[in-house]
Design a protein around this motif. Structure first.
Motif, PDB file in Angstrom:
ATOM      1  N   SER A   1     -50.041  99.809 -24.049  1.00 47.13           N
ATOM      2  CA  SER A   1     -49.037  98.778 -24.290  1.00 47.13           C
ATOM      3  C   SER A   1     -49.614  97.660 -25.119  1.00 47.13           C
ATOM      4  CB  SER A   1     -48.512  98.216 -22.960  1.00 47.13           C
ATOM      5  OG  SER A   1     -49.556  97.579 -22.256  1.00 47.13           O
TER       6      SER A   1
ATOM      7  N   GLY B   1     -46.457  94.167 -20.468  1.00 48.65           N
ATOM      8  CA  GLY B   1     -46.548  94.183 -19.016  1.00 48.65           C
ATOM      9  C   GLY B   1     -47.010  92.832 -18.517  1.00 48.65           C
TER      10      GLY B   1
ATOM     11  N   LYS C   1     -50.447 102.952 -14.838  1.00 48.38           N
ATOM     12  CA  LYS C   1     -50.182 101.531 -14.615  1.00 48.38           C
ATOM     13  C   LYS C   1     -51.111 101.048 -13.513  1.00 48.38           C
ATOM     14  CE  LYS C   1     -46.315  98.340 -13.922  1.00 48.38           C
ATOM     15  NZ  LYS C   1     -44.839  98.267 -13.735  1.00 48.38           N
TER      16      LYS C   1
ATOM     17  N   SER D   1     -50.640  89.790  -7.871  1.00 49.64           N
ATOM     18  CA  SER D   1     -49.720  90.879  -8.191  1.00 49.64           C
ATOM     19  C   SER D   1     -49.745  92.055  -7.220  1.00 49.64           C
ATOM     20  CB  SER D   1     -50.012  91.400  -9.604  1.00 49.64           C
ATOM     21  OG  SER D   1     -51.334  91.904  -9.704  1.00 49.64           O
TER      22      SER D   1
ATOM     23  N   GLU E   1     -43.936  98.822  -6.021  1.00 46.42           N
ATOM     24  CA  GLU E   1     -43.619  99.885  -6.972  1.00 46.42           C
ATOM     25  C   GLU E   1     -44.110 101.241  -6.459  1.00 46.42           C
ATOM     26  OE1 GLU E   1     -43.095 100.471 -11.666  1.00 46.42           O
ATOM     27  OE2 GLU E   1     -44.930  99.412 -11.085  1.00 46.42           O
TER      28      GLU E   1
ATOM     29  N   ASP F   1     -35.604  93.957 -11.277  1.00 46.42           N
ATOM     30  CA  ASP F   1     -36.202  93.286 -12.447  1.00 46.42           C
ATOM     31  C   ASP F   1     -35.501  93.743 -13.717  1.00 46.42           C
ATOM     32  OD1 ASP F   1     -37.882  91.561 -13.727  1.00 46.42           O
ATOM     33  OD2 ASP F   1     -39.688  92.779 -13.517  1.00 46.42           O
TER      34      ASP F   1
ATOM     35  N   ASN G   1     -37.633  96.289 -19.237  1.00 47.69           N
ATOM     36  CA  ASN G   1     -37.795  97.222 -18.124  1.00 47.69           C
ATOM     37  C   ASN G   1     -36.805  98.376 -18.183  1.00 47.69           C
ATOM     38  OD1 ASN G   1     -39.976  95.878 -17.090  1.00 47.69           O
ATOM     39  ND2 ASN G   1     -38.767  94.622 -15.692  1.00 47.69           N
TER      40      ASN G   1
ATOM     41  N   ILE H   1     -37.382 101.409 -15.831  1.00 46.65           N
ATOM     42  CA  ILE H   1     -38.805 101.429 -15.546  1.00 46.65           C
ATOM     43  C   ILE H   1     -39.188 100.158 -14.805  1.00 46.65           C
ATOM     44  CG2 ILE H   1     -39.299 102.904 -17.537  1.00 46.65           C
ATOM     45  CD1 ILE H   1     -40.237 100.452 -19.058  1.00 46.65           C
ATOM     46  N   ASP H   2     -40.400 100.105 -14.313  1.00 47.73           N
ATOM     47  CA  ASP H   2     -40.955  98.936 -13.625  1.00 47.73           C
ATOM     48  C   ASP H   2     -40.136  98.571 -12.388  1.00 47.73           C
ATOM     49  OD1 ASP H   2     -42.209  96.644 -12.800  1.00 47.73           O
ATOM     50  OD2 ASP H   2     -42.546  95.875 -14.812  1.00 47.73           O
ATOM     51  N   TRP H   3     -40.457  99.210 -11.276  1.00 40.63           N
ATOM     52  CA  TRP H   3     -39.744  99.004 -10.010  1.00 40.63           C
ATOM     53  C   TRP H   3     -40.522  98.095  -9.071  1.00 40.63           C
ATOM     54  CZ3 TRP H   3     -34.960 101.319  -8.602  1.00 40.63           C
ATOM     55  CH2 TRP H   3     -34.387 102.108  -9.618  1.00 40.63           C
ATOM     56  N   GLN H   4     -41.278  97.143  -9.622  1.00 42.96           N
ATOM     57  CA  GLN H   4     -42.125  96.277  -8.808  1.00 42.96           C
ATOM     58  C   GLN H   4     -41.328  95.276  -7.965  1.00 42.96           C
ATOM     59  OE1 GLN H   4     -45.080  94.508 -11.446  1.00 42.96           O
ATOM     60  NE2 GLN H   4     -46.468  96.202 -11.042  1.00 42.96           N
TER      61      GLN H   4
END
Length: 436
Positions: A48, A53, A76, A88, A95, A272, A277, A295-298
């Motif tokens: 990336s 990110g 990731k 974080s 996630e 998010d 995302n 994407i990105d299910w944090q």
């Protein structure tokens, strides 16, 4: 209007420089995918660009064996900086839970109904394929290994450009399906569904674990910057409404993500929903998308469905699109939810009637503004002008009184920010979402 995703930098890392838990995960994936031990090699590239990110790092990984096709993955991983890891880990753990537990449960519920969740199927499974997850909060370890959607020609929208109607429509239709699964499971498999009540908003957890009130200060700073985008004369009434949030942004955030008042309409949400995302697929050179992946299910969480909607509509579209299509967009989502809930054996008129949907908007519609104060500056900032996140987090952890949220400070970015942010505030006020 869209980008091809992150351009890969030439800097490479090697397997032996990776944390042991990442190496274990990659070897496990290689074995499960049929690679022969001792005959394959694993190669890394950066996955990336700076700014793609916010909370972690991405590496593009190739598992290669001479007698078979390579497997391309995205890894990731946690940031190297200790302060950022501490900040974080809650989101990384969430996630991992989303990919290992939540999403498979949603998939099984649909499959048991005879609904196809395979690629291109009618069900909701618009997520990357996940091969491996690991999380250990005590050791500050977490990793997600998934497919690289760019290999299937998915692309990210250019975040600097407000999202158009077709891309917004596609997302809202998929959110309708995603949320419909929750309503169906709530009624038909209550024990299984209510297990997801444990998905408390990760940022709420971080706020409660933040003795130095760094997040509270951050919200205060972004509020002060947002309110001055309004014109003192033209926006006098809007400014008065906006002052309802002054010194209370954190409280309003916590109120929105606390489910007590949203039940019995709370759902499993993505959490998010801003444009970085999600990725879209197109046919040849057509600007109209034919598929989407979330994407990105944090921040996956159990909350009102309005949070996903308000977040995306106010942050990622502009005032012009909202003026033309706002009510239509709300109808698109609700129609998708109703249709899919019926397909799943439910009844929206009983489980989530239109009047309840509208009442939820009145209660939680301000959420897009609250998150917009944080996210809109990032949207407006070019990659080369992004601040050093390691230094910024370190200062936050140390309680530095002078630390600032240094996004959208360049002249072009600042101008774009003023236009986008003031438009968000005016619209949230116009729709009567700025209430006590």
């Amino acid at each position: 209007m869209y980008s091809t995703g992150a351009d890969l930098r030439e800097a490479r890392v090697t397997m032996d420089t990776q944390p042991e838990y990442v190496q274990v995960g990659l070897r496990k994936v290689a074995t499960e995918q049929g690679f022969t031990e001792g005959k394959y090699r694993i190669e890394f590239e950066s996955g990336s660009n700076k700014g793609d990110g916010f909370m972690g790092t991405m590496s593009k990984v190739f598992i290669r064996q001479e007698d078979r096709k390579e497997l391309v993955l995205l890894v990731k991983d946690m940031p190297e900086n200790l302060a950022r890891r501490q900040q974080s880990i809650v989101m990384f753990d969430r996630e991992a839970v989303a990919y290992s537990s939540v999403i498979p449960a949603l998939e099984k519920f649909q499959s048991d109904k005879g609904i196809s969740v395979d690629e291109g199927g009618e069900g909701f499974m618009r997520v990357p394929r996940c091969y491996y997850t690991h999380s250990n909060m005590e050791k500050l370890e977490a990793v997600v290994i998934m497919e690289d959607l760019r290999e299937k020609h998915f692309r990210m929208w250019n975040k600097y450009v407000p999202v158009d109607y077709e891309h917004t429509r596609m997302l809202l239709e998929q959110l309708g399906k995603l949320h419909a699964i929750s309503f169906a499971m709530r009624e038909q498999q209550p024990e299984r569904f209510f297990a997801f009540k444990r998905l408390i908003d990760p940022m709420k957890i971080m706020i409660e674990m933040d003795p130095d009130k760094g997040i509270d200060k951050l919200f205060g700073d972004v509020y002060q910057r947002a309110i001055v985008t309004l014109d003192d004369a033209k926006d006098a009434k809007v400014k008065e409404l906006m002052k309802k949030l002054e010194d209370k942004v954190t409280k309003h955030y916590v109120d929105c993500v606390t489910v007590d008042d949203s039940d019995p309409y709370a759902v499993i949400g993505h959490g998010d929903c801003w444009i970085n995302n999600m990725m879209y697929m197109y046919e040849e050179e057509s600007p109209v998308p034919v598929d989407i992946r979330l994407i990105d299910w944090q921040l996956c969480r159990y909350v009102s469905p309005i949070l996903d909607l308000s977040y995306f509509i106010f942050i990622c579209t502009d005032a012009k699109l909202r003026a033309q299509h706002y009510n239509q967009l709300l109808d698109i989502y609700y129609s998708s939810l109703c249709d899919y809930l019926e397909r799943l054996g439910g009844d929206a008129k009983r489980q989530f009637p239109r009047e309840a949907y509208e009442a939820q908007w009145k209660k939680y519609g301000r959420f897009g503004l609250i998150m917009g104060m944080l996210v809109v500056p990032m949207i407006c900032t070019a990659a080369e002008d992004l601040p050093d996140m390691d230094k910024w987090i370190e200062k936050m952890k140390q309680g530095d009184e002078d630390v600032e949220f240094e996004y959208a400070t360049e002249e072009k970015a600042a101008k774009l920010y003023r236009a986008r942010m003031s438009g968000v505030i005016r619209d949230v006020a116009r729709f009567v979402y700025l209430t006590d």
